[in-house]
Design an enzyme around this catalytic site. Structure first.
Site, PDB file in Angstrom:
ATOM      1  N   CYS A 255       0.973  -1.215   0.107  1.00  0.00           N
ATOM      2  CA  CYS A 255       0.162   0.069   0.034  1.00  0.00           C
ATOM      3  C   CYS A 255       0.998   1.269   0.006  1.00  0.00           C
ATOM      4  O   CYS A 255       0.968   1.949   1.178  1.00  0.00           O
ATOM      5  CB  CYS A 255      -0.752  -0.010   1.408  1.00  0.00           C
ATOM      6  SG  CYS A 255      -1.949  -1.694   1.390  1.00  0.00           S
ATOM      7  N   PRO A 258       1.904   7.604  -0.014  1.00  0.00           N
ATOM      8  CA  PRO A 258       2.505   8.659  -1.007  1.00  0.00           C
ATOM      9  C   PRO A 258       3.833   8.241  -1.540  1.00  0.00           C
ATOM     10  O   PRO A 258       4.372   8.966  -2.477  1.00  0.00           O
ATOM     11  CB  PRO A 258       2.546   9.982  -0.415  1.00  0.00           C
ATOM     12  CG  PRO A 258       2.545   9.353   0.959  1.00  0.00           C
ATOM     13  CD  PRO A 258       1.994   8.158   1.392  1.00  0.00           C
ATOM     14  N   GLY A 259       4.489   7.352  -1.016  1.00  0.00           N
ATOM     15  CA  GLY A 259       5.710   6.733  -1.509  1.00  0.00           C
ATOM     16  C   GLY A 259       7.015   7.002  -0.901  1.00  0.00           C
ATOM     17  O   GLY A 259       8.098   6.497  -1.250  1.00  0.00           O
ATOM     18  N   ASN A 260       6.862   7.766   0.386  1.00  0.00           N
ATOM     19  CA  ASN A 260       8.053   7.966   1.276  1.00  0.00           C
ATOM     20  C   ASN A 260       8.700   6.705   1.401  1.00  0.00           C
ATOM     21  O   ASN A 260      10.097   6.360   1.509  1.00  0.00           O
ATOM     22  CB  ASN A 260       8.010   8.908   2.164  1.00  0.00           C
ATOM     23  CG  ASN A 260       7.525  10.327   1.911  1.00  0.00           C
ATOM     24  OD1 ASN A 260       7.980  10.801   0.840  1.00  0.00           O
ATOM     25  ND2 ASN A 260       6.922  10.835   2.771  1.00  0.00           N
ATOM     26  N   ASP A 306      -4.985  -3.377  -6.654  1.00  0.00           N
ATOM     27  CA  ASP A 306      -5.415  -3.770  -5.233  1.00  0.00           C
ATOM     28  C   ASP A 306      -4.461  -4.801  -4.975  1.00  0.00           C
ATOM     29  O   ASP A 306      -4.431  -6.017  -5.383  1.00  0.00           O
ATOM     30  CB  ASP A 306      -6.800  -4.176  -5.132  1.00  0.00           C
ATOM     31  CG  ASP A 306      -7.099  -4.711  -3.468  1.00  0.00           C
ATOM     32  OD1 ASP A 306      -6.418  -4.751  -2.716  1.00  0.00           O
ATOM     33  OD2 ASP A 306      -8.465  -4.911  -3.501  1.00  0.00           O
ATOM     34  N   ASP A 326       1.973  -1.413   4.638  1.00  0.00           N
ATOM     35  CA  ASP A 326       1.594  -0.257   5.724  1.00  0.00           C
ATOM     36  C   ASP A 326       0.255   0.205   5.288  1.00  0.00           C
ATOM     37  O   ASP A 326       0.016   1.164   4.494  1.00  0.00           O
ATOM     38  CB  ASP A 326       2.621   0.784   5.763  1.00  0.00           C
ATOM     39  CG  ASP A 326       2.379   1.932   6.271  1.00  0.00           C
ATOM     40  OD1 ASP A 326       2.370   1.809   7.509  1.00  0.00           O
ATOM     41  OD2 ASP A 326       2.094   3.011   5.977  1.00  0.00           O
ATOM     42  N   CYS A 388       0.232   3.868  11.405  1.00  0.00           N
ATOM     43  CA  CYS A 388       0.362   4.921  12.125  1.00  0.00           C
ATOM     44  C   CYS A 388      -0.679   4.966  13.071  1.00  0.00           C
ATOM     45  O   CYS A 388      -1.414   6.081  13.112  1.00  0.00           O
ATOM     46  CB  CYS A 388       0.567   6.108  11.394  1.00  0.00           C
ATOM     47  SG  CYS A 388      -0.729   6.376   9.962  1.00  0.00           S
TER      48      CYS A 388
END
Length: 495
Positions: A255, A258-260, A306, A326, A388
């Protein structure tokens, strides 16, 4: 013949000083610049506010307030951020006053976010009136709005508007963490550059992570805009380091947006091997694509689809060695940093026990499915599950529910960052292997579980022990002396 008309006497003797003509022009130019800045900042703030409110209403946020404001499409980030936050803070009052005055009728409903922003800015902010149609509307109704505002204060028996504002949680200042993107630059070069303007320290646990004083704003710094450093929290960086993928491996970020964390994995792998980054949401996949492009990583394939639909028996996934999961979560561990306390839903959430809400239960069910799927890939050796969130239902309960399956597939819990003092809640045997971070530690609220297949060799303690040592060793061997000679955009594969 009549005498010629007398010319008016020129009281000045000689030409006017140059400064006298220039000052009005300068003041006019300065005023015009301020009006243009206010005009565009309000419209950028309205666009962000629209996405924030719609995402909050549907519980499908496209990103946090900060991530939306600091996206590449927003130019005046500082003014836009201030306008969005302040408008959200005053939003209940603005809605009430606009409703009582009847201004927000059907004609202006399509621009309601711009009406909110402009009303706040003219009544409580800079008060700059520009030539926009919404600005003209609010200026015409300014007296009526103020009269209505006074009536609301009188009815609530308060002396000023500030007394109408609810208690808004302030964000406690935390150090500014940033991660050096070793695909493009060395940590030493970044330290040398930043030391010119800031006091910089190295983090004692996360490789290539630097610590700067609280409040340090680097969003427009060339190191950030060029993708040489990423503004990323310390707890967030612990996730990829815990997975500790080796150069040359095939890895899945399940998942990814945003890609960090995705590009952090690429840096840890020295740009070698391959990473499949899955993201279901189309808009978030675009954000992921931008992050990957900015990082310079050329070993990442973006899949707009997905993760649960990925066929683990497909030959193209037969060599996957590590998976970072994540998944979507409540975000309760970063709600303060995300400024969620400004959202309309915040007061509703506080009415119930958020940890047992139906939303958290639905998220937990999805997280269990995703983790079970990640563990089922035939060649996977390491799986990191992270959130998180601070809720047990999304953390320890998820891990505990999949332990029987994990054990049957040859996995056991390892201990990432054994030196870290805060471990999992003691709700099942083995929870001491889990890792938690907390705002009390000066970090976000994160949770990390590391599953390692026993055939990988060594005890669970040895396999999880201080992954940073292995990471540091790989980075010394890797390419750390500049950017790649050519950067190609990652392939976008439509699922």
């Amino acid at each position: 013949m009549p005498p010629p008309p007398q010319q008016p006497k020129n009281r000045s003797r000689g030409p006017a000083p140059a400064g006298e003509n220039r000052r009005p022009q300068r003041r006019m130019a300065s005023r015009d610049a301020a009006e243009r800045a206010a005009f565009f900042a309000r419209r950028e703030a309205a666009a962000v506010l629209r996405r924030v409110l719609r995402g909050d209403a549907t519980r499908r946020a496209a990103g946090s307030i900060k991530s939306l404001v600091y996206s590449p499409t927003v130019r005046n980030k500082r003014a836009t951020f201030a306008l969005v936050c302040q408008t959200l803070k005053y939003l209940p009052i603005l809605k009430e006053v606009l409703a009582l005055t009847g201004i927000l009728n059907s004609k202006w409903k399509k621009q309601e976010e711009l009406v909110y922003v402009t009303t706040y800015d003219i009544l409580f902010g800079q008060g700059i009136a520009v030539s926009g149609s919404v600005e003209q509307l609010i200026m015409l109704q300014k007296d009526s709005l103020r009269t209505t505002l006074d009536k609301v204060c009188a009815r609530r028996k308060v002396s000023c508007v500030e007394d109408l504002l609810g208690n808004k949680t302030a964000v406690k200042p935390k150090p500014r963490f940033l991660r050096v993107n070793t695909l493009k630059i060395t940590t030493e070069s970044v330290i040398e550059e930043l030391n010119k303007i800031h006091m910089v320290d190295k983090d004692d646990m996360i490789p290539d992570m630097l610590v700067l004083p609280p409040g340090t704003d680097l969003h427009n710094h060339p190191l950030v805009t060029d993708g040489k450093v990423f503004l990323q929290g310390r707890a967030s960086c612990m996730v990829a380091v815990a997975l500790c993928p080796k150069p040359g491996w095939k890895v899945i970020d399940a998942c990814a947006a945003p890609g960090n964390k995705t590009v952090h994995l690429a840096a840890l792998m020295n740009g070698e091997g391959s990473i499949v980054a899955c993201e279901l949401n189309k808009e978030r996949a675009k954000t992921l694509q931008h992050t990957v492009r900015r990082s310079g990583a050329n070993n990442i394939q973006i899949v707009n689809g997905d993760f649960l639909e990925v066929d683990r028996n497909d030959p193209s996934y037969a060599e996957v060695r590590a998976i970072l999961l994540d998944p979507s979560c409540s975000g309760s561990g970063i709600s303060t940093e995300r400024l969620d306390y400004l959202l309309p839903s915040h007061s509703r959430d506080n009415e119930d026990d958020a940890s047992t809400s139906s939303r958290v239960m639905k998220l937990s069910a999805f997280q269990k499915k995703a983790l079970s799927h990640a563990l089922s890939f035939p060649s996977v050796e390491r799986v990191v599950y992270s959130t998180c969130s601070i809720h047990q239902a999304e953390n320890e309960d998820v891990v505990n529910s999949v332990l029987p399956l994990a054990t049957s597939l040859g996995f056991e819990l390892a201990t990432p960052f054994p030196q870290w003092h805060r471990r999992g809640l003691p709700v099942f045997q083995g929870s001491e292997h889990l890792l938690r971070t907390d705002p009390e530690d000066g970090l976000e609220g994160f949770f990390i579980a590391l599953f390692v297949r026993k055939e990988a060799g060594g005890t669970s303690e040895e396999r999880g022990k201080d992954a940073t040592v292995e990471v540091r060793t790989k980075q010394v061997r890797g390419r750390r002396n500049g950017a790649f000679s050519s950067l190609r955009l990652s392939r976008m594969i439509l699922w």
